[in-house]
Design an enzyme around this catalytic site. Structure first.
Site, short mmCIF file in Angstrom:
data_model
loop_
_atom_site.label_atom_id
_atom_site.label_comp_id
_atom_site.label_asym_id
_atom_site.label_seq_id
_atom_site.Cartn_x
_atom_site.Cartn_y
_atom_site.Cartn_z
N SER A 135 0.75 -0.94 -0.23
CA SER A 135 -0.08 -0.22 -0.36
C SER A 135 1.07 1.10 -0.30
CB SER A 135 -0.64 0.07 1.40
OG SER A 135 -1.70 1.45 1.20
N LYS A 161 -0.77 -1.16 -4.68
CA LYS A 161 -2.58 -0.55 -4.14
C LYS A 161 -1.83 0.86 -3.84
CE LYS A 161 -4.37 -0.37 0.52
NZ LYS A 161 -5.49 -0.71 1.09
N LYS A 163 -2.87 5.01 -2.75
CA LYS A 163 -3.51 5.10 -1.93
C LYS A 163 -4.62 6.74 -2.23
CE LYS A 163 -4.57 3.74 2.18
NZ LYS A 163 -5.34 3.08 2.94
N ASP A 188 -7.30 3.06 -3.44
CA ASP A 188 -8.03 2.47 -2.31
C ASP A 188 -7.90 4.37 -1.80
OD1 ASP A 188 -9.26 2.62 0.96
OD2 ASP A 188 -6.57 1.69 1.33
N GLU A 213 -10.74 0.56 -4.14
CA GLU A 213 -11.03 0.04 -2.20
C GLU A 213 -12.09 1.48 -1.96
OE1 GLU A 213 -7.64 -1.12 -0.07
OE2 GLU A 213 -9.07 -0.87 1.57
N ASP A 238 -13.24 -1.80 2.71
CA ASP A 238 -13.00 -1.70 4.28
C ASP A 238 -13.66 -1.19 5.33
OD1 ASP A 238 -10.81 -1.31 5.84
OD2 ASP A 238 -9.67 -0.08 4.47
N LYS A 262 -10.10 -7.12 7.65
CA LYS A 262 -8.93 -6.69 9.25
C LYS A 262 -9.62 -7.33 10.27
CE LYS A 262 -7.40 -2.51 6.74
NZ LYS A 262 -7.32 -1.09 6.90
N GLY A 290 -4.27 -4.26 6.00
CA GLY A 290 -2.96 -3.71 7.30
C GLY A 290 -3.21 -2.46 7.97
#
Ligand code: OSB
Ligand code: MG
Length: 369
Positions: A135, A161, A163, A188, A213, A238, A262, A290
């Site tokens: 990430s 991934k 952000k 994400d 995400e 998420d 998670k 994570g």
């Protein structure tokens, strides 16, 4: 299993590199370590709540309070035949899944050690290694972003991934695609958009992303379903999935096609297994998220990721991306093929370095039956 003693420690650790999401930049991490004890045997868990309530409502302070005042009195001295009973026993406490998960996961580690088995086996996992993804946070420039993606791909990670947030989305993805070709890529948003941004988000469809995400708000399943109908890119949830029930609802109304698990968000390993199984029954793939965990939480995540429906690479990466040194030794490493070997010793199977934990400890509390 009968937990006679619980120890809480509040740790502060600096991150190797800042991590920025749509809700802000983090340069260090606070988290609680929970140790549970039964006749000299111990189990350990990590609470993923952070200092602030931006990712979720919980913080290290609320988790400390809830564990000390409400969870410990329920758990201490009580006989559990199996750790899957722990989450249910905490039913009278509404919410506070991260606080519950820290204790519940410590109980799973304790139980697995008492059985002399790796945690993965006790959880029902089958893999001996897991696929690792990274990430990558929001950077100061697109050039830096491209450089980060290159570095992580060279390290072997199976997917990247990035952000996103308004103002750092379509251009960022376009630059990564231009510079890095068809790298397995996803984004994400950490809830940074509203359903009014549907047309803008649909501009991401042309990049062949694995998924987007949590584009919309954390408690907004219905708008995610509306948005999913407008996007060809699968939505992964998420923040919105905080229970088995919300996972059922999300699948039922078509709010997502993929789920990020998670354990801290759903209350521990037991509820995570239930979400995993539910998703499997509906043909919905899952992957392990994570929370910038230390090696202790990271080891838990690796064991959980061995269950069969974790078919996509997770955000479970090498220790060295986060903490140098980590509180475990040896640290978690990623092989050149982008996989992480599942520790084979009893429980989480990693060695906690007591003096590193002690040096990072800001507060300590012992609770006894
Ligand atoms: O949304 O997945 C997230 C980190 C902190 C809070 C939320 C998230 C993340 C990450 C980092 O994406 C995952 C990791 O590398 O641990
Ligand atoms: Mg996320």
């Amino acid at each position: 299993m009968r937990i006679e003693r619980i120890e809480l420690r509040l740790l502060h650790l600096p991150l190797v590199r800042y991590f920025e999401t749509s809700f802000g930049r983090t340069v260090d991490r606070q988290f609680i370590l929970v140790t549970v004890e039964d006749s000299g045997a111990v189990g350990i868990g990590e609470c993923v709540a952070d200092a602030n309530p931006y990712y979720s409502a919980e913080t290290t302070s609320t988790a400390w309070h809830i564990i000390a005042e409400f969870i410990a009195p329920i758990v201490l001295g009580r006989q559990f035949d199996h750790p899957r009973e722990v989450f249910g026993a905490l039913g009278p406490i509404r919410g506070h899944n991260m606080a519950k998960a820290a204790v519940e996961m410590a109980a799973w580690d304790l139980f697995a050690r008492q059985q002399g088995q790796p945690l993965a086996s006790v959880l029902g996992g089958t893999r001996t290694s897991i696929e690792s993804g990274v990430s990558i946070g929001i950077q100061d420039s697109l050039d830096e972003l491209v450089e980060r993606v290159r570095v992580e791909r060279e390290a072997g990670y199976r997917r990247v991934k990035i952000k996103i947030k308004p103002g750092w989305d379509v251009d960022a993805v376009a630059r990564v695609r231009e510079a890095c070709g068809d790298v397995p890529l996803m984004v994400d948003a950490n809830a940074a958009y509203t359903v009014k941004d549907a047309t803008h988000l649909a501009a991401l469809d042309r990049f062949g992303l694995m998924m987007v995400e949590q584009p919309l708000d954390y408690d907004d399943l219905r708008d995610h379903a509306t948005l999913q109908r407008r996007l060809s890119t699968p939505i992964c949830l998420d923040e919105s999935i905080h229970s088995v029930r919300t996972a059922e609802d999300a699948i039922a109304i078509g709010a997502c096609r993929i789920i990020n698990i998670k354990p801290g968000r759903v209350g521990g390993h037991g509820p995570s297994i239930q979400v995993h199984d539910l998703a499997a029954r509906h043909g919905v793939p899952v992957w392990h998220g994570g929370m910038l965990e230390s090696g202790i939480g990271r080891a838990h995540n690796i064991h959980l990721s061995t269950l069969p429906n974790f078919t996509l690479p997770g955000d479970v990466a090498a220790s060295r991306r986060y903490y140098a040194p980590d509180v475990i030794d040896p640290e978690i490493e990623v092989a050149p093929d982008g996989t992480i070997a599942v520790p084979t010793g009893p429980g989480i199977g990693v060695q906690v370095v007591a003096d590193r934990v002690a040096a990072a400890t800001r507060e300590r509390l012992e609770l006894e039956h």
